[in-house]
Write an enzyme that holds these catalytic residues in place. Structure first.
Site, PDB file in Angstrom:
ATOM      1  N   ASP A 209       7.535 117.881  44.684  1.00 45.55           N
ATOM      2  CA  ASP A 209       6.821 118.968  45.382  1.00 45.55           C
ATOM      3  C   ASP A 209       7.904 120.000  45.890  1.00 45.55           C
ATOM      4  OD1 ASP A 209       7.530 118.462  48.415  1.00 45.55           O
ATOM      5  OD2 ASP A 209       7.142 116.493  47.493  1.00 45.55           O
ATOM      6  N   ASP A 211       7.718 120.921  49.129  1.00 51.17           N
ATOM      7  CA  ASP A 211       7.607 121.043  50.583  1.00 51.17           C
ATOM      8  C   ASP A 211       6.750 121.837  50.874  1.00 51.17           C
ATOM      9  OD1 ASP A 211       9.046 119.382  52.562  1.00 51.17           O
ATOM     10  OD2 ASP A 211       9.470 121.340  53.515  1.00 51.17           O
TER      11      ASP A 211
END
Length: 293
Positions: A209, A211
């Site tokens: 991802d 973040d």
């Protein structure tokens, strides 16, 4: 003694298939039991030991992982080289979900985890200027690229305590002020302990991802992370299958000095060392510590 490759599996990587003479073995250490039993065997003739960092079924939080026991158990089984796989968030647009990052530096923000085998009774200070074995990291990178995954060679890993993800303010600070490239919860104190155990250590961070700094990804959703983890785990297992052939020409001693990290690190005078601690350290630092009668 021939080298043995140790693989630490992170989130999504809980076992390893294809080992000949595979056996789950239980190891007890002076620092307690590791996260799980350790899977031993050979892969293409290469002796191997696999340890799921969070345990099978993912039962340990990042702060609860018994890092000292994990590294000690691998060392006691004869492991010389450790490839550590872990999930991470990315602070860089170009380090996209699904990519692998060969971390070569760390910023340690953990605070609840014992970070050394040494202490009162025997003090040691190892260098962490270059915390990753460049030789082993290069081999892992070659094996990763052979799987078709996008690989970034080099990056700074921000180790956070967790288990919660970052606030937006933290994410922006880590990215814009501190210059970190990826963020995770498990490579520290693992890297420090591997250095104290004189093991070559190479982390492979699998991006799941962005973040929460990214305007299109303003919150980390566990469901999205798990989806990417599944694809990353397949690539991680393929990476491991490509390691044995590339380890065939391992130089000795390690050109990075990993296997000699304790050479000048012990500070406590021999007559002041705690005999009980010296006995505990035998499996870690026996090469440089003579037991006291």
């Amino acid at each position: 003694m021939r080298e043995r490759l140790g693989v630490i599996g992170g989130s999504g990587v809980y076992t390893l298939s294809g080992l000949a003479d595979a056996e789950w073995v239980t190891v007890e250490t002076p620092w307690g039991a590791p996260s799980d039993a350790i899977l031993t065997g050979t892969l293409d003739g290469q002796p191997m030991a696999f340890l799921p960092r969070h345990g099978r079924g993912h039962v340990h939080t990042p702060a609860e992982v018994p890092y000292r026991a994990n590294i000690a158990a691998l060392k006691m089984l004869g492991v010389t080289d450790i490839v550590a796989v872990s999930a991470c968030g990315s602070f860089r647009e170009e380090m996209a979900p699904g990519d692998f990052v060969l971390v070569d530096q760390f910023i340690d923000r953990t605070r609840l985890r014992p970070a050394s085998f040494f202490g009162k009774g025997c003090v040691a200070h190892v260098s962490m200027a270059h915390p990753v074995c460049a030789r082993l990291s290069g081999i892992a990178g070659d094996a990763a690229e052979a799987t078709g995954v996008t690989v970034h060679r080099g990056g700074t890993y921000l180790a956070m305590e967790g288990p919660q993800f970052s606030t937006l303010a933290e994410s922006r600070m880590y990215r814009e002020v501190w210059g970190a490239d990826v963020i995770g919860m498990t490579n520290m104190p693992e890297a420090k302990l591997a250095r104290e155990a004189e093991c070559c250590y190479a982390p492979v961070a699998m991006v799941t991802d962005y973040d929460c700094w990214h305007p299109g990804h303003d919150a980390v959703e566990v469901a999205d992370v798990i989806r990417v983890l599944g694809a990353n785990a397949d690539h991680a297992r393929a990476l491991v299958r490509g390691l044995p052939a590339r380890l065939a020409a391992r130089p000795a001693p390690c050109p990075c000095g990993c296997d000699r990290a304790l050479e000048h690190a012990i500070i406590t005078a021999p007559e002041a060392r705690d005999p009980a601690m010296i006995r505990d350290l035998a499996g870690i630092a026996g090469r440089v510590l003579a037991p006291l009668d």
